[in-house]
Design a protein around this motif. Structure first.
Motif, mmCIF file in Angstrom:
data_model
loop_
_atom_site.group_PDB
_atom_site.id
_atom_site.type_symbol
_atom_site.label_atom_id
_atom_site.label_comp_id
_atom_site.label_asym_id
_atom_site.label_seq_id
_atom_site.Cartn_x
_atom_site.Cartn_y
_atom_site.Cartn_z
ATOM 1 N N MET A 70 0.994 -1.161 -0.133
ATOM 2 C CA MET A 70 0.041 0.155 0.115
ATOM 3 C C MET A 70 0.973 1.288 0.081
ATOM 4 N N ARG A 71 0.461 2.101 -0.805
ATOM 5 C CA ARG A 71 1.535 3.276 -1.028
ATOM 6 C C ARG A 71 0.845 4.417 0.054
ATOM 7 N N SER A 72 1.904 4.949 0.647
ATOM 8 C CA SER A 72 1.599 6.103 1.526
ATOM 9 C C SER A 72 1.173 7.253 0.622
ATOM 10 N N PRO A 73 -0.120 8.129 1.126
ATOM 11 C CA PRO A 73 -0.514 9.020 0.364
ATOM 12 C C PRO A 73 0.536 10.256 0.231
ATOM 13 N N ASP A 74 1.634 10.134 0.934
ATOM 14 C CA ASP A 74 2.681 11.172 0.943
ATOM 15 C C ASP A 74 3.825 10.885 0.285
ATOM 16 N N THR A 75 3.889 9.717 -0.552
ATOM 17 C CA THR A 75 4.926 9.243 -1.427
ATOM 18 C C THR A 75 4.606 9.313 -2.650
ATOM 19 N N HIS A 76 5.444 9.848 -3.567
ATOM 20 C CA HIS A 76 5.384 9.753 -4.934
ATOM 21 C C HIS A 76 5.246 8.582 -5.633
ATOM 22 N N PRO A 77 4.411 8.358 -6.569
ATOM 23 C CA PRO A 77 4.379 7.021 -7.076
ATOM 24 C C PRO A 77 5.818 6.397 -7.629
ATOM 25 N N GLY A 78 6.464 7.176 -8.379
ATOM 26 C CA GLY A 78 7.703 6.693 -8.732
ATOM 27 C C GLY A 78 8.631 6.293 -7.566
ATOM 28 N N ALA A 79 8.728 7.003 -6.379
ATOM 29 C CA ALA A 79 9.586 6.433 -5.242
ATOM 30 C C ALA A 79 9.053 5.385 -4.761
ATOM 31 N N HIS A 80 7.317 5.126 -4.644
ATOM 32 C CA HIS A 80 6.855 3.947 -4.159
ATOM 33 C C HIS A 80 7.423 2.529 -5.104
ATOM 34 N N GLU A 81 7.274 2.922 -6.252
ATOM 35 C CA GLU A 81 7.774 1.678 -7.197
ATOM 36 C C GLU A 81 9.399 1.331 -7.023
ATOM 37 N N ALA A 82 10.014 2.409 -6.991
ATOM 38 C CA ALA A 82 11.668 2.052 -6.600
ATOM 39 C C ALA A 82 11.937 1.321 -5.470
ATOM 40 N N GLN A 83 10.933 1.734 -4.286
ATOM 41 C CA GLN A 83 11.296 0.946 -3.222
ATOM 42 C C GLN A 83 10.654 -0.278 -3.178
ATOM 43 N N LEU A 84 9.367 -0.531 -3.899
ATOM 44 C CA LEU A 84 9.042 -2.148 -4.124
ATOM 45 C C LEU A 84 10.180 -2.723 -4.883
ATOM 46 N N LEU A 85 10.755 -2.136 -5.895
ATOM 47 C CA LEU A 85 11.643 -2.850 -6.606
ATOM 48 C C LEU A 85 13.081 -3.274 -5.609
ATOM 49 N N ALA A 86 13.193 -2.278 -4.881
ATOM 50 C CA ALA A 86 14.443 -2.523 -3.960
ATOM 51 C C ALA A 86 13.940 -3.624 -3.073
ATOM 52 N N TYR A 87 12.958 -3.856 -2.517
ATOM 53 C CA TYR A 87 12.434 -4.889 -1.675
ATOM 54 C C TYR A 87 12.630 -6.062 -2.425
ATOM 55 N N ARG A 88 12.065 -6.209 -3.638
ATOM 56 C CA ARG A 88 11.931 -7.492 -4.405
ATOM 57 C C ARG A 88 13.410 -8.046 -4.805
ATOM 58 N N ARG A 89 14.432 -7.232 -4.794
ATOM 59 C CA ARG A 89 15.725 -7.540 -5.110
ATOM 60 C C ARG A 89 16.566 -8.122 -3.624
ATOM 61 N N MET A 90 16.038 -7.748 -2.675
ATOM 62 C CA MET A 90 16.415 -8.371 -1.175
ATOM 63 C C MET A 90 16.064 -9.549 -1.202
ATOM 64 N N SER A 91 17.130 -10.292 -0.416
ATOM 65 C CA SER A 91 17.090 -11.737 -0.002
ATOM 66 C C SER A 91 16.247 -11.727 1.094
ATOM 67 N N PRO A 92 15.596 -12.981 1.579
ATOM 68 C CA PRO A 92 14.874 -13.017 2.807
ATOM 69 C C PRO A 92 15.457 -12.750 3.966
ATOM 70 N N ALA A 93 16.751 -12.880 4.024
ATOM 71 C CA ALA A 93 17.649 -12.307 5.289
ATOM 72 C C ALA A 93 17.658 -10.907 5.500
ATOM 73 N N GLN A 94 17.744 -10.319 4.199
ATOM 74 C CA GLN A 94 17.669 -8.748 4.128
ATOM 75 C C GLN A 94 16.407 -8.163 4.730
ATOM 76 N N LYS A 95 15.389 -8.785 4.001
ATOM 77 C CA LYS A 95 14.041 -8.484 4.513
ATOM 78 C C LYS A 95 13.722 -8.914 5.827
ATOM 79 N N ALA A 96 14.285 -9.749 6.573
ATOM 80 C CA ALA A 96 14.152 -9.931 7.914
ATOM 81 C C ALA A 96 14.844 -9.028 8.633
ATOM 82 N N GLU A 97 16.040 -8.560 8.235
ATOM 83 C CA GLU A 97 16.886 -7.560 9.187
ATOM 84 C C GLU A 97 16.063 -6.403 9.240
ATOM 85 N N ILE A 98 15.330 -6.156 8.115
ATOM 86 C CA ILE A 98 14.590 -4.688 8.300
ATOM 87 C C ILE A 98 13.607 -5.018 9.187
#
Length: 83
Positions: A1-29
């Protein structure tokens, strides 16, 4: 879910970064966010109740996160301070 104060392009970039992370990196976050939330909650308790010592803050935090019944089971001999 995108925050209303986040630009759509920034949201997509963040999702892409999360998709590239390993499960261990996601767990660390997730762990870091959990620790940060607990620290913020404890600080809020300290600000609302400056008379609490660290044990009272810990009890109140447990009551806030897990419920008063759990806190009472952990510390049956004394009162559970309000969060």
């Amino acid at each position: 879910m995108r925050s209303p104060d986040t630009h759509p392009g920034a949201h997509e970039a963040q999702l892409l970064a999360y998709r590239r992370m390993s499960p261990a990196q996601k767990a660390e976050i997730a762990v870091r966010l959990s620790v940060a939330v607990r620290e913020l909650a404890a600080e809020g308790i300290r600000q609302r109740h400056p008379e609490y010592d660290e044990r009272d803050v810990r009890k109140a935090l447990v009551a806030l996160l897990y419920g008063v019944d759990v806190a009472r089971r952990l510390w049956p001999s004394g009162p559970v301070p309000a969060p």
